[in-house]
Motif scaffolding. Structure first.
Motif, PDB file in Angstrom:
ATOM      1  N   SER A   1      25.723  59.841  42.918  1.00  0.00           N
ATOM      2  CA  SER A   1      25.409  59.020  41.756  1.00  0.00           C
ATOM      3  C   SER A   1      26.364  59.340  40.616  1.00  0.00           C
ATOM      4  O   SER A   1      27.096  60.331  40.642  1.00  0.00           O
ATOM      5  N   HIS A   2      26.338  58.479  39.614  1.00  0.00           N
ATOM      6  CA  HIS A   2      27.223  58.573  38.447  1.00  0.00           C
ATOM      7  C   HIS A   2      26.404  58.965  37.231  1.00  0.00           C
ATOM      8  O   HIS A   2      25.252  58.545  37.070  1.00  0.00           O
ATOM      9  N   ARG A   3      27.007  59.777  36.363  1.00  0.00           N
ATOM     10  CA  ARG A   3      26.413  60.073  35.062  1.00  0.00           C
ATOM     11  C   ARG A   3      27.480  59.883  33.997  1.00  0.00           C
ATOM     12  O   ARG A   3      28.618  60.338  34.155  1.00  0.00           O
ATOM     13  N   GLY A   4      27.110  59.208  32.915  1.00  0.00           N
ATOM     14  CA  GLY A   4      28.050  58.959  31.834  1.00  0.00           C
ATOM     15  C   GLY A   4      27.391  59.144  30.488  1.00  0.00           C
ATOM     16  O   GLY A   4      26.164  59.049  30.349  1.00  0.00           O
ATOM     17  N   GLY A   5      28.210  59.400  29.483  1.00  0.00           N
ATOM     18  CA  GLY A   5      27.723  59.577  28.123  1.00  0.00           C
ATOM     19  C   GLY A   5      28.872  59.924  27.201  1.00  0.00           C
ATOM     20  O   GLY A   5      30.034  59.949  27.614  1.00  0.00           O
ATOM     21  N   ASN A   6      28.573  60.187  25.962  1.00  0.00           N
ATOM     22  CA  ASN A   6      29.602  60.609  25.019  1.00  0.00           C
ATOM     23  C   ASN A   6      30.054  62.033  25.345  1.00  0.00           C
ATOM     24  O   ASN A   6      29.262  62.836  25.849  1.00  0.00           O
ATOM     25  N   PRO A   7      31.318  62.366  25.091  1.00  0.00           N
ATOM     26  CA  PRO A   7      31.764  63.738  25.328  1.00  0.00           C
ATOM     27  C   PRO A   7      30.818  64.747  24.684  1.00  0.00           C
ATOM     28  O   PRO A   7      30.366  64.566  23.553  1.00  0.00           O
ATOM     29  N   GLY A   8      30.487  65.776  25.453  1.00  0.00           N
ATOM     30  CA  GLY A   8      29.523  66.768  25.006  1.00  0.00           C
ATOM     31  C   GLY A   8      28.157  66.591  25.625  1.00  0.00           C
ATOM     32  O   GLY A   8      27.315  67.494  25.531  1.00  0.00           O
ATOM     33  N   PHE A   9      27.912  65.432  26.269  1.00  0.00           N
ATOM     34  CA  PHE A   9      26.583  65.242  26.870  1.00  0.00           C
ATOM     35  C   PHE A   9      26.379  66.178  28.060  1.00  0.00           C
ATOM     36  O   PHE A   9      25.248  66.541  28.377  1.00  0.00           O
ATOM     37  N   LEU A  10      27.474  66.574  28.734  1.00  0.00           N
ATOM     38  CA  LEU A  10      27.413  67.615  29.752  1.00  0.00           C
ATOM     39  C   LEU A  10      27.712  68.938  29.048  1.00  0.00           C
ATOM     40  O   LEU A  10      28.840  69.209  28.646  1.00  0.00           O
ATOM     41  N   GLN A  11      26.668  69.729  28.874  1.00  0.00           N
ATOM     42  CA  GLN A  11      26.762  70.927  28.042  1.00  0.00           C
ATOM     43  C   GLN A  11      27.069  72.166  28.887  1.00  0.00           C
ATOM     44  O   GLN A  11      26.516  72.332  29.972  1.00  0.00           O
TER      45      GLN A  11
END
Length: 297
Positions: free
Chosen positions: A193-203
Motif C-alpha cells: 500500500s501507499h502512504r502520503g503526506g506533507n514532509p515530516g508525517f513519517l516521524q
C-alpha cells in the motif's frame, strides 16, 4: 461473501466503518478488467510486497520500460523485471510466493493494487502473477510527480545493510512525502500500500523507531487489519531524485491513544526497525519535484 479477514473486520468495526468497507469492497475483483490492464501497461514502476524465508516482510521496487508490467490474460499479470541480487526479496521470489503489488502513477494521482500468487519465469528474470484481488484506490494523499529521466542499463550499486538508521537515512525519512508499506496476514497473504503526506508525517523517533499517522482512506483497512493479526511489516522510502531506495523491515503496532494522533489522523502506527537495506546513488528511473496533495492534513 466477505473479502476481509478477521483483523480487517476488527479494525473496520473499531472505526465504525464496516458498512462503508462492505460497500467499497464490492469493487474488489478476481480478474483484470481492460481498464486495469491498460493502466498497468502505462507504468514504469511497481512495488512488490512479500515475506522472506525468515518471515520478515519487505517492500521492493521494480522498474522498467512502459509495458514491462502487462496482463497476459484476464487472470495473469506478467512483470518483466526481478529484484536485483542483494534485494531482500531476490531469493524469496526465485520460488513461488504470495505477493502484494501496487502500481502508482504520480503524474495523475492514480493507483491500483493487486494481491495474488507469483512464480518466477524460467530464467528468473520476471514474475507471473495469478491474481486473487484487483482494485483501485482513491487519489488521496498522492504527491504529483513527473518522470525526469529513465536510463535503462544503469549499474545499480550494491546495497548497504545495517540494523539502525544513520544520520543521512534519518534525513531522507524526515523529508519524505511518500512511502510504501508491506504487510501480510497470518497466512503470509501479502499486501502493498501507499502512504502520503506533507514532509515530516513519517516521524523518526530514534535510530530504530518510526511513527506515522493513518489518514482516512477507503475504509477497508487492509494494511491496519494485517498489522492487527501479524505485526511484521516492511516499508520502502524511494529517493525520487536519484532513483535510490531505503528498505526497512521490522514490526508495527497500532496505537489507539488519541494523545499520539496528529491532525487528520484516526490511528497511529509505531514501527520498530530490525533491518535496513539502502541502495544509494543512481537508479534508472528519476522523478521531478513533488506537488503535494491538496488534501494532506
Amino acid at each position: 461473501m466477505t473479502h476481509f479477514h478477521s483483523g480487517e473486520v476488527a479494525v473496520q468495526q473499531r472505526m465504525g466503518q464496516q458498512h462503508i468497507a462492505d460497500r467499497v469492497g464490492r469493487m474488489i475483483r478476481g480478474d483484470i478488467p481492460d481498464v486495469a490492464a491498460s493502466f498497468l501497461a502505462e507504468q514504469p514502476m511497481v512495488v512488490i510486497a512479500a515475506a522472506d524465508d525468515a518471515g520478515h516482510v519487505w517492500a521492493s521496487e521494480l522498474v522498467g520500460p512502459l509495458g514491462f508490467v502487462h496482463a497476459l490474460d484476464a487472470e495473469t499479470i506478467a512483470v518483466d523485471a526481478f529484484p536485483a541480487v542483494g534485494d531482500p526479496l531476490h531469493r524469496t521470489l526465485t520460488r513461488p510466493a504470495r505477493i502484494g503489488m501496487i502500481a502508482l502513477q504520480p503524474q495523475r494521482r492514480r493507483r491500483m493494487r493487486v494481491n495474488g500468487f507469483a512464480v518466477p519465469t524460467q530464467w528468473r528474470d520476471g514474475l507471473r502473477i495469478a491474481v486473487d484481488q484487483v482494485y483501485s484506490n482513491c487519489p488521496k494523499y498522492i504527491s504529483r510527480r513527473t518522470i525526469d529521466s529513465y536510463r535503462p542499463g544503469v549499474d545499480i550499486p550494491a546495497p548497504q545493510c545495517g540494523t539502525e538508521l544513520d544520520a543521512r537515512q534519518r534525513e531522507l525519512i524526515t523529508a519524505a512525502d511518500t512511502f510504501f508499506v508491506a504487510t501480510a496476514d497470518v497466512d503470509d497473504n501479502a499486501d502493498a500500500s501507499h502512504r502520503g503526506g506533507n514532509p515530516g508525517f513519517l516521524q523518526v523517533l530514534s535510530s530504530t523507531r518510526l511513527r506515522w499517522p493513518d489518514y482516512q482512506g477507503n475504509s477497508m483497512f487492509m494494511t491496519l487489519g494485517n498489522i492487527a493479526v501479524n505485526p511484521r511489516c516492511g516499508i520502502l522510502i524511494p529517493d525520487w531524485r536519484t532513483g535510490g531506495t531505503l528498505q526497512l523491515t521490522g514490526t508495527a503496532e497500532l496505537i489507539w491513544d488519541a494523545a499520539t494522533f496528529t491532525a487528520g489522523s484516526q490511528c497511529t502506527i509505531d514501527f520498530t526497525i530490525t533491518d535496513v537495506v539502502e541502495v544509494r546513488g543512481s537508479g534508472p528511473l528519476r522523478w521531478g519535484p513533488a506537488e503535494l496533495s491538496p488534501v494532506n492534513p
